[in-house]
Design a protein around this motif. Sequence first.
Motif, short mmCIF file in Angstrom:
data_model
loop_
_atom_site.label_atom_id
_atom_site.label_comp_id
_atom_site.label_asym_id
_atom_site.label_seq_id
_atom_site.Cartn_x
_atom_site.Cartn_y
_atom_site.Cartn_z
N THR A 17 0.82 -1.22 0.00
CA THR A 17 0.00 0.00 0.00
C THR A 17 0.85 1.26 0.00
O THR A 17 0.54 2.24 -0.67
N LYS A 18 1.96 1.21 0.74
CA LYS A 18 2.76 2.43 0.89
C LYS A 18 3.40 2.89 -0.42
O LYS A 18 3.82 4.04 -0.52
N TYR A 19 3.43 2.02 -1.40
CA TYR A 19 3.99 2.43 -2.70
C TYR A 19 2.92 2.90 -3.69
O TYR A 19 3.23 3.29 -4.81
N GLY A 20 1.66 2.81 -3.26
CA GLY A 20 0.55 3.09 -4.18
C GLY A 20 0.63 4.48 -4.79
O GLY A 20 0.59 4.65 -6.01
N LEU A 21 0.76 5.47 -3.91
CA LEU A 21 0.73 6.86 -4.37
C LEU A 21 1.90 7.16 -5.31
O LEU A 21 1.72 7.74 -6.39
N ALA A 22 3.10 6.74 -4.91
CA ALA A 22 4.29 7.03 -5.72
C ALA A 22 4.17 6.35 -7.09
O ALA A 22 4.53 6.93 -8.12
N THR A 23 3.64 5.13 -7.09
CA THR A 23 3.51 4.39 -8.33
C THR A 23 2.47 5.04 -9.24
O THR A 23 2.68 5.21 -10.44
N TYR A 24 1.36 5.41 -8.61
CA TYR A 24 0.28 6.05 -9.37
C TYR A 24 0.77 7.34 -10.03
O TYR A 24 0.46 7.61 -11.20
N TYR A 25 1.53 8.14 -9.27
CA TYR A 25 1.96 9.42 -9.82
C TYR A 25 3.17 9.29 -10.77
O TYR A 25 3.76 10.28 -11.17
N ILE A 26 3.51 8.06 -11.14
CA ILE A 26 4.37 7.82 -12.30
C ILE A 26 3.53 7.31 -13.47
O ILE A 26 3.60 7.84 -14.57
N VAL A 27 2.70 6.29 -13.18
CA VAL A 27 1.93 5.67 -14.26
C VAL A 27 0.92 6.64 -14.86
O VAL A 27 0.82 6.77 -16.09
N ALA A 28 0.16 7.34 -14.00
CA ALA A 28 -0.90 8.22 -14.51
C ALA A 28 -0.31 9.38 -15.35
O ALA A 28 -0.78 9.61 -16.47
N PRO A 29 0.70 10.10 -14.87
CA PRO A 29 1.27 11.14 -15.72
C PRO A 29 1.90 10.59 -17.01
O PRO A 29 1.81 11.22 -18.07
N ALA A 30 2.52 9.40 -16.93
CA ALA A 30 3.10 8.82 -18.14
C ALA A 30 2.02 8.64 -19.21
O ALA A 30 2.18 9.06 -20.37
N GLU A 31 0.91 8.04 -18.81
CA GLU A 31 -0.17 7.82 -19.77
C GLU A 31 -0.79 9.14 -20.22
O GLU A 31 -1.18 9.30 -21.38
N CYS A 32 -0.89 10.08 -19.29
CA CYS A 32 -1.47 11.39 -19.64
C CYS A 32 -0.60 12.10 -20.66
O CYS A 32 -1.12 12.71 -21.60
N SER A 33 0.72 12.00 -20.51
CA SER A 33 1.59 12.74 -21.45
C SER A 33 1.41 12.20 -22.86
O SER A 33 1.48 12.93 -23.84
N SER A 34 1.13 10.91 -22.94
CA SER A 34 0.90 10.29 -24.24
C SER A 34 -0.50 10.65 -24.76
O SER A 34 -0.66 11.09 -25.91
N ASN A 35 -1.51 10.51 -23.91
CA ASN A 35 -2.89 10.80 -24.34
C ASN A 35 -3.08 12.26 -24.76
O ASN A 35 -3.84 12.55 -25.68
N LEU A 36 -2.42 13.16 -24.06
CA LEU A 36 -2.65 14.58 -24.34
C LEU A 36 -1.81 15.10 -25.52
O LEU A 36 -1.92 16.27 -25.90
#
Length: 451
Positions: free
Chosen positions: A280-299
Amino acid sequence: RAHTDAIAALNPRLNAYITTTADEALKAAQQADDVLAKGEARALTGIPLGIKDLFCTNGVRTTAASNILKNFVPPYESTVTANLLRDGAVFVGKTNLDEFAMGSANITSAFGPVENPWKRNGDEAALVPGGSSGGSAAAVAAGLAMGATGTDTGGSIRQPAAYCGIVGLKPTYGRCSRFGTIAYASSLDQAGPMARSVRDCAIMLQSMAGFDERDSTSVNCDVPDYSAAIGRSLKGLKVGIPAEYRAEGLSAEIAAAWQQGIEWLKAAGCEIVDVSLPHTKYGLATYYIVAPAECSSNLARYDGLRFGERVPGDTLDAMYEATRRAGFGPEVRRRIMMGTYVLSAGYYDAYYLKAQKVRTLIRRDFTEAFGKVDVLLTPTAPTPAFAQGEQSDDPVQMYLNDIFTVPASMAGMPAMSVPVGLGATGLPLGLQLIGRPFDEETLLATGSALE
Ligand code: GLN
């Protein structure tokens, strides 16, 4: 009429809607009357709904709360909204959100912030509704719609539902089609219902869910009768309490509400089981890599050529630059920068690939826990709604709002926030239920015992 009147009266303060469609809605309501008179009503005939302005609606402006799409009128309908229209729903408007659904307080919208209809006892300070589906949550809480659609990438349905005292359900990834929903992070985005009761969420989800060949990640499996789950006996149901969610920053009032929820479920015949989700403690850090990565591609598609606004420039590159500089707000730019950074050669392995591996570990935690229990009960967010202006200067502080919601998103599990009462300052508090993949029914059954 009651809803369109309420919108006219309250929207200037709440700013829950970016676009209202009162005239069209009243016409549609009239037609719904005829359908009702003929005895041909469907599940949502005449029901006024708000639609998050991230769902493309044919002929109705769809902005994603961004300047880059401020005049974009889609020539087609998203699958989720088409399903709601098929079942008779009447759309009263497009609800405000954080720009491209990036945020936790609905303060990054190019159309201005949304105000939470709730206030602290004896305090007039305007509070945030949560985000990114803050407009939907505020509209539903204040009676400006009977229900609304939301999208949830890392908590955007559940956290605003908790802040505004309503029910919000993020279905299993793949349950609702993403076709026609403006993409933020495609491996996480999922549409879901927001309403004032668990039953209303069940009725809306029934309509929204289902296989769609136009979304390759939509899953072809049966959509059960969700309303039948409401009020189902919980005798013998195993409810897991994950130790890791007793995290730092959890407010005393939310810890107390969590305990209260545990007691209620015990009284309903559930067996309470302590479980561990060690990653659980890695959730936030992982999310804020994966989500921006995908966003940079989608946008990347907002290039001034194909969609939305264009700012001219002497060369193609100059046009791209000017368009994107004028079109995107600071939070969206931050995410694109983070995303391109973690995907760039030299950093890809260290950040993006690593995050994908940790994502697998997070998913395994859940799979293991669901070998022992049927559903998990946690808080939705560490605190109740906070005041507009608090936290907004510090993006990392803002990201901490998502600490309890992102793990289920990373794992693709269905999760729901249910209001369980008011806290010390008179603000609504929410608890989160997380279920097995495609078992939204257990969430609805358990949620109806908590609300
Ligand atoms: N607050 C999270 C973010 O900013 C989640 C947003 C969402 O679920 N769309 O990414």
